[in-house]
Motif scaffolding. Structure first.
Motif, mmCIF file in Angstrom:
data_model
loop_
_atom_site.group_PDB
_atom_site.id
_atom_site.type_symbol
_atom_site.label_atom_id
_atom_site.label_comp_id
_atom_site.label_asym_id
_atom_site.label_seq_id
_atom_site.Cartn_x
_atom_site.Cartn_y
_atom_site.Cartn_z
ATOM 1 N N LEU A 13 0.793 -1.290 0.233
ATOM 2 C CA LEU A 13 0.120 0.032 -0.107
ATOM 3 C C LEU A 13 0.853 1.279 0.014
ATOM 4 N N LEU A 14 1.873 1.220 0.752
ATOM 5 C CA LEU A 14 2.819 2.351 0.880
ATOM 6 C C LEU A 14 3.825 2.333 -0.480
ATOM 7 N N GLY A 15 3.945 1.280 -1.144
ATOM 8 C CA GLY A 15 4.861 1.401 -2.322
ATOM 9 C C GLY A 15 6.387 1.460 -2.048
ATOM 10 N N ILE A 16 6.497 0.797 -1.014
ATOM 11 C CA ILE A 16 7.945 0.722 -0.425
ATOM 12 C C ILE A 16 8.595 -0.776 -0.265
ATOM 13 N N ASP A 17 10.002 -0.681 -0.357
ATOM 14 C CA ASP A 17 10.566 -2.233 -0.368
ATOM 15 C C ASP A 17 10.877 -2.295 1.264
ATOM 16 N N GLN A 18 11.520 -3.569 1.321
ATOM 17 C CA GLN A 18 11.839 -3.841 2.938
ATOM 18 C C GLN A 18 12.815 -2.957 3.191
ATOM 19 N N ARG A 19 13.950 -2.520 2.491
ATOM 20 C CA ARG A 19 15.076 -1.687 2.870
ATOM 21 C C ARG A 19 14.453 -0.342 3.322
ATOM 22 N N GLU A 20 13.372 0.238 2.461
ATOM 23 C CA GLU A 20 12.714 1.534 2.735
ATOM 24 C C GLU A 20 12.080 1.455 4.089
ATOM 25 N N LEU A 21 11.517 0.311 4.532
ATOM 26 C CA LEU A 21 10.493 0.176 5.711
ATOM 27 C C LEU A 21 11.568 0.141 6.885
ATOM 28 N N ALA A 22 12.841 -0.670 6.756
ATOM 29 C CA ALA A 22 13.751 -0.866 7.614
ATOM 30 C C ALA A 22 14.017 0.564 8.158
ATOM 31 N N LYS A 23 14.517 1.360 7.123
ATOM 32 C CA LYS A 23 15.000 2.726 7.438
ATOM 33 C C LYS A 23 14.144 3.522 7.978
ATOM 34 N N ARG A 24 12.602 3.531 7.809
ATOM 35 C CA ARG A 24 11.667 4.286 8.434
ATOM 36 C C ARG A 24 11.330 3.957 9.852
#
Length: 80
Positions: A13-24
């Motif tokens: 839904l957010l259009g992000i990958d695992q790396r971006e989620l980890a960062k956030r």
């Protein structure tokens, strides 16, 4: 609690990958990968789980728990 399916759906839904989620979330990529690889309810330490959930909520995700209000029942996610 959040399931691995909810976690993948929330990322989609957010259009992000695992790396971006980890960062956030302030987590390592391997931590997020392990959480998503969990079968059923996501496993991890409480601090990491709270960081993950807080990051999803801060980015507009609403988690629907088992028995929560939804038109067809069951767990899920929705974008606020």
């Amino acid at each position: 609690m959040i399931t691995s399916g909810q976690l993948r759906a929330a990322r989609a839904l957010l259009g992000i990958d695992q790396r971006e989620l980890a960062k956030r979330a302030g987590l390592s990529l391997p931590t997020v990968q392990r959480m998503e690889a969990s079968g059923g309810v996501v496993r991890g330490n409480v601090d990491s789980l709270m960081k993950l959930i807080d990051a999803l909520v801060a980015n507009g995700i609403e988690l629907i728990g088992e028995g929560g209000t939804s038109t067809s029942g069951g767990r899920g996610v929705r974008l606020k």
